[in-house]
Design an enzyme around this catalytic site. Structure first.
Site, mmCIF file in Angstrom:
data_model
loop_
_atom_site.group_PDB
_atom_site.id
_atom_site.type_symbol
_atom_site.label_atom_id
_atom_site.label_comp_id
_atom_site.label_asym_id
_atom_site.label_seq_id
_atom_site.Cartn_x
_atom_site.Cartn_y
_atom_site.Cartn_z
ATOM 1 N N VAL A 95 16.037 8.771 -2.144
ATOM 2 C CA VAL A 95 16.928 9.285 -1.574
ATOM 3 C C VAL A 95 17.507 8.709 -1.233
ATOM 4 O O VAL A 95 17.682 7.168 -1.085
ATOM 5 C CB VAL A 95 15.869 9.095 0.136
ATOM 6 C CG1 VAL A 95 16.240 9.793 1.855
ATOM 7 C CG2 VAL A 95 14.929 10.586 0.171
ATOM 8 N N PHE A 137 -10.234 -8.159 15.572
ATOM 9 C CA PHE A 137 -9.644 -8.337 15.156
ATOM 10 C C PHE A 137 -8.873 -6.762 13.974
ATOM 11 O O PHE A 137 -9.873 -6.302 13.290
ATOM 12 C CB PHE A 137 -10.263 -9.647 13.919
ATOM 13 C CG PHE A 137 -9.714 -9.897 13.260
ATOM 14 C CD1 PHE A 137 -7.715 -10.140 12.971
ATOM 15 C CD2 PHE A 137 -9.654 -9.715 11.608
ATOM 16 C CE1 PHE A 137 -7.038 -10.267 11.833
ATOM 17 C CE2 PHE A 137 -8.940 -10.308 10.113
ATOM 18 C CZ PHE A 137 -7.372 -10.618 10.484
ATOM 19 N N GLN A 138 -7.765 -6.999 13.827
ATOM 20 C CA GLN A 138 -7.156 -5.392 13.094
ATOM 21 C C GLN A 138 -7.719 -4.274 13.214
ATOM 22 O O GLN A 138 -7.804 -3.395 12.200
ATOM 23 C CB GLN A 138 -7.346 -6.173 11.273
ATOM 24 C CG GLN A 138 -6.983 -7.375 10.668
ATOM 25 C CD GLN A 138 -7.731 -7.514 9.635
ATOM 26 O OE1 GLN A 138 -8.608 -6.607 8.865
ATOM 27 N NE2 GLN A 138 -6.452 -8.090 8.566
ATOM 28 N N GLU A 148 0.149 -1.146 0.077
ATOM 29 C CA GLU A 148 0.092 0.246 -0.053
ATOM 30 C C GLU A 148 0.917 1.285 0.178
ATOM 31 O O GLU A 148 0.399 2.319 -0.576
ATOM 32 C CB GLU A 148 -0.950 0.364 1.358
ATOM 33 C CG GLU A 148 -2.075 -1.133 1.287
ATOM 34 C CD GLU A 148 -1.052 -2.351 2.085
ATOM 35 O OE1 GLU A 148 -0.490 -2.615 1.737
ATOM 36 O OE2 GLU A 148 -2.715 -3.316 1.948
ATOM 37 N N PHE A 175 24.590 6.536 1.589
ATOM 38 C CA PHE A 175 24.528 7.818 1.836
ATOM 39 C C PHE A 175 24.519 7.655 3.529
ATOM 40 O O PHE A 175 24.796 8.894 4.260
ATOM 41 C CB PHE A 175 22.580 8.214 1.971
ATOM 42 C CG PHE A 175 22.673 10.136 1.914
ATOM 43 C CD1 PHE A 175 23.011 10.911 1.001
ATOM 44 C CD2 PHE A 175 22.115 10.161 3.251
ATOM 45 C CE1 PHE A 175 22.559 11.806 1.162
ATOM 46 C CE2 PHE A 175 22.272 11.410 3.210
ATOM 47 C CZ PHE A 175 21.819 12.280 2.402
#
Ligand SMILES: Cc1cc2nc3c(=O)[nH]c(=O)nc-3n(C[C@H](O)[C@H](O)[C@H](O)COP(=O)(O)OP(=O)(O)OC[C@H]3O[C@@H](n4cnc5c(N)ncnc54)[C@H](O)[C@@H]3O)c2cc1C
Ligand SMILES: Cc1ncc(C[n+]2csc(CCOP(=O)(O)OP(=O)(O)O)c2C)c(N)n1
Length: 575
Positions: free
Chosen positions: A383, A113-114, A51, A468
């Protein structure tokens, strides 16, 4: 009035806002909504594999089109996965609407649940975040959410329990009275005069220009000429400020170059135009500063601003121009332009490689990408060091675009943003500059690329490290730790997924491989094996950083890693 389900009300309103696709992962609590999309002309559900990628993709689409883009997450984990991507959209101020589905309404508050509470979780990364608990709220909440995202610029979230999406009510046709309306914000004339007085009184003036100059290129060049001022761009302004601009002297900041740095630091007057440049240490303490921003709340939040002008850049500049006195002296401008030419030459020298070498310089990869990519290519960059190479080597021309997670600073955006960019512009070339860490972090999205047959060109800067962070560790005087990445051949990995995959390490073959990748019709992954020890020095090394590099060098020597240091010095410290 027509009798509609809450799902139909939501989808009708999104279609009225010209939304053509919704990114997400399906789930029971979203069934009501996805079932409506299934039957709609002009609307499709883009199945992503994570997602977060859906939120990044929607953000890229919104960035490029300026129109609303949408992502969905199912109840609980399905929508908590959206959060990082939505933070990015919100901080970039691109209009994105998210539907966070909720558990069955009669279970809310029981630890079911969830169960999560999205209306609390999404508060910080949205302008608007409301729960639809009954159908008679649906019309007003969805319309308000769309208007918030579009008019404020950023994210709006609708929380809706799965069972509520199936309920129906008599509803009017969607109305979005603010959509497409514009107004121009202009500062008061007395304030404009005061700003002009400040600028007229200053000897060396520089302009710091950002993304707020997107529709003000002509005005920007005009005022640079009037002030005989070098124009430094902030990174999100690069795509708009750099092209066809004889006054542009590059970037300043952590990954900036000397010309940009000195243009600002040696100025006694600075005009900030549409920028929220975050690094106050790269602005002089004693300069007199005038700032223009449509968001008055941004005035003075990064620097000690003397005159803040709430206003649109183009209009405010037009107001300012008649009050500026002619300037015969262009010494500051000429010095900055000269430094900029030297910076460009220096960057060009670093962006090559000897045929037969075992690894590429990442600068070489970025330069060739810039030279070979289409005139209207859309670039996305991760990034990490890909941001540095994109900032320094991708030449913008007014048609090209550049997207990254520049304000939120999240890894792994480039591939997902490329998905949104390609769907929004199927006819354009989309090139993702990925870090090997960033690519692996949302590697799932390679399968989204495959599934939707998106011809994105993915170039992985494979330096076998979180490069980085290694730089940051060196600057802080610590030895790298936890930064090593044991990577596969990403080209072969792409091939295993049924995509075209190439691997290149020899500088002599780089141009051909990149040209081949760009010319290949479908999706391509190029695994560019680049050097790990590539140090990109900040424009001036602060005392603290010099001390850090010194400490790092001593520690590296004591750990028997002298040869690495010699290598590092040879490639990077030549300037
Ligand atoms: C690894 C990494 C390194 C980075 N290093 C640097 C660096 O060295 N230098 C650098 O600059 N950035 C760097 N960045 C990016 C940095 O974090 C910011 O994203 C960037 O500086 C912001 O650019 P901006 O000011 O153009 O855009 P924004 O932050 O988006 O600001 C734009 C401003 O313009 C205003 N605005 C919008 N439209 C208008 C209008 N029509 N009229 C008036 N105002 C308007 C907005 O309200 C906003 O205040 C780096 C990012 C990463 C990830
Ligand atoms: C989601 C997320 N996790 C961690 C970080 C901290 N971080 C910033 S850059 C970076 C390394 C990026 O590595 P890679 O993608 O391999 O690019 P490189 O710098 O090596 O080119 C890390 C871990 C971050 N910005 N975002």
């Amino acid at each position: 009035m027509t009798n509609k389900t809450v799902s139909e009300i939501i989808i009708d309103t999104l279609q009225a806002a010209s939304v053509r696709r919704v990114y997400g992962v399906v789930g029971d609590s979203l069934n009501g909504l996805t079932d409506v999309i299934r039957t709609r002309e002009g609307m499709e559900f883009i199945a992503v594999r994570h997602e977060e990628a859906g939120a990044f993709a929607a953000g890229a689409e919104a960035h490029l089109t300026g129109e609303l883009a949408v992502c969905f997450g199912s109840c609980g984990p399905g929508n908590t996965h959206l959060i990082n991507g939505l933070y990015d959209c919100h901080r970039s101020r691109v209009p994105v609407l998210a539907v966070a589905a909720q558990i069955p309404s009669d279970e809310i508050g029981t630890g079911y649940f969830q169960e999560t509470h999205p209306e609390r979780l999404f508060q910080e990364c949205s302008h608007y975040c409301e729960l639809i608990s009954t159908p008679n709220q649906a019309v007003r909440i969805i319309e308000a959410a769309v208007q918030h995202a579009l008019t404020e610029g950023g994210v709006a979230v609708i929380v809706v329990p799965g069972d509520v999406t199936h309920l129906s009510i008599d509803a009017p046709e969607p109305r979005l009275p603010a959509r497409g309306r514009t107004a121009t914000l202009r500062p008061a004339e007395t304030d404009v005069r005061q700003a002009a007085d400040v600028l007229n009184a200053c000897g060396n003036v520089a302009i710091l220009a950002g993304a707020g100059c997107a529709h003000a290129h002509a005005e920007l060049v005009q005022i640079a000429e009037a002030l005989q001022a070098p124009v430094v761009h902030a990174l999100r302004g690069k795509e708009f400020v750099e092209p066809n601009n004889p006054y542009d002297v590059g970037l300043s900041g952590l990954i900036g170059m000397p010309a940009g740095y000195h243009a600002l630091m040696d100025a006694d007057g600075i005009l900030m135009l549409g920028t929220d440049f975050p690094y106050k240490q790269f602005l002089p303490d004693d300069a007199r500063i005038v700032q223009v921003d449509v968001r008055a709340r941004h005035l003075g939040r990064r620097a000690r601003v003397e005159v803040g002008l709430p206003g649109d850049v183009a209009d405010t500049v037009r107001q300012l121009l008649p009050h500026l006195r002619p300037r015969p002296d262009r010494a500051h401008l000429d010095a900055a332009l000269k430094r900029h030419r030297a910076d460009q030459e220096h960057l060009r020298e670093l962006a090559d490689g000897e045929a037969g070498a075992a690894k590429l310089h990442p600068q070489h990869v970025a330069r060739l990408l810039s030279e070979l990519a289409a005139e209207d290519a859309i670039f996305t960059c991760d990034v990490g060091t890909p941001t540095i190479w994109a900032a320094r080597y991708l030449a913008m021309n007014g048609r090209r675009r550049l997207i990254g997670s520049f304000n939120h600073g999240s890894m792994a955006s480039a591939l997902s943003q490329a998905i949104g960019a390609q769907l929004a512009h199927p006819e354009r070339q989309v090139v993702a500059l990925c870090g090997d860490g960033g690519f692996a972090m949302l590697l799932s999205e390679l399968l989204t690329v495959r599934q939707h047959r998106l011809p994105v060109k993915v170039v992985v800067f494979n330096n076998s490290a979180y490069g980085f962070v290694e730089l940051e560790m060196k600057a802080a005087g610590t030895l790298e730790y936890g930064t090593e990445l044991d990577n596969p051949d990403f080209g072969a990995l792409a091939q295993a997924a049924g995509l075209a995959g190439l691997r290149v390490h020899d500088p002599g073959q780089l141009a051909d491989v990149l040209a081949q990748a760009l010319a290949t019709p479908g999706p391509v992954v190029v695994d560019a094996v680049v050097r790990r020890q590539e140090l990109s020095m900040p424009p001036t090394i602060e005392g603290k950083q010099a001390l850090g590099f010194g400490l790092y060098a001593i520690k590296a020597l004591m750990n028997g890693r002298g040869s690495e240091l010699v290598e590092l010095a040879k490639t990077n410290l030549g300037r």
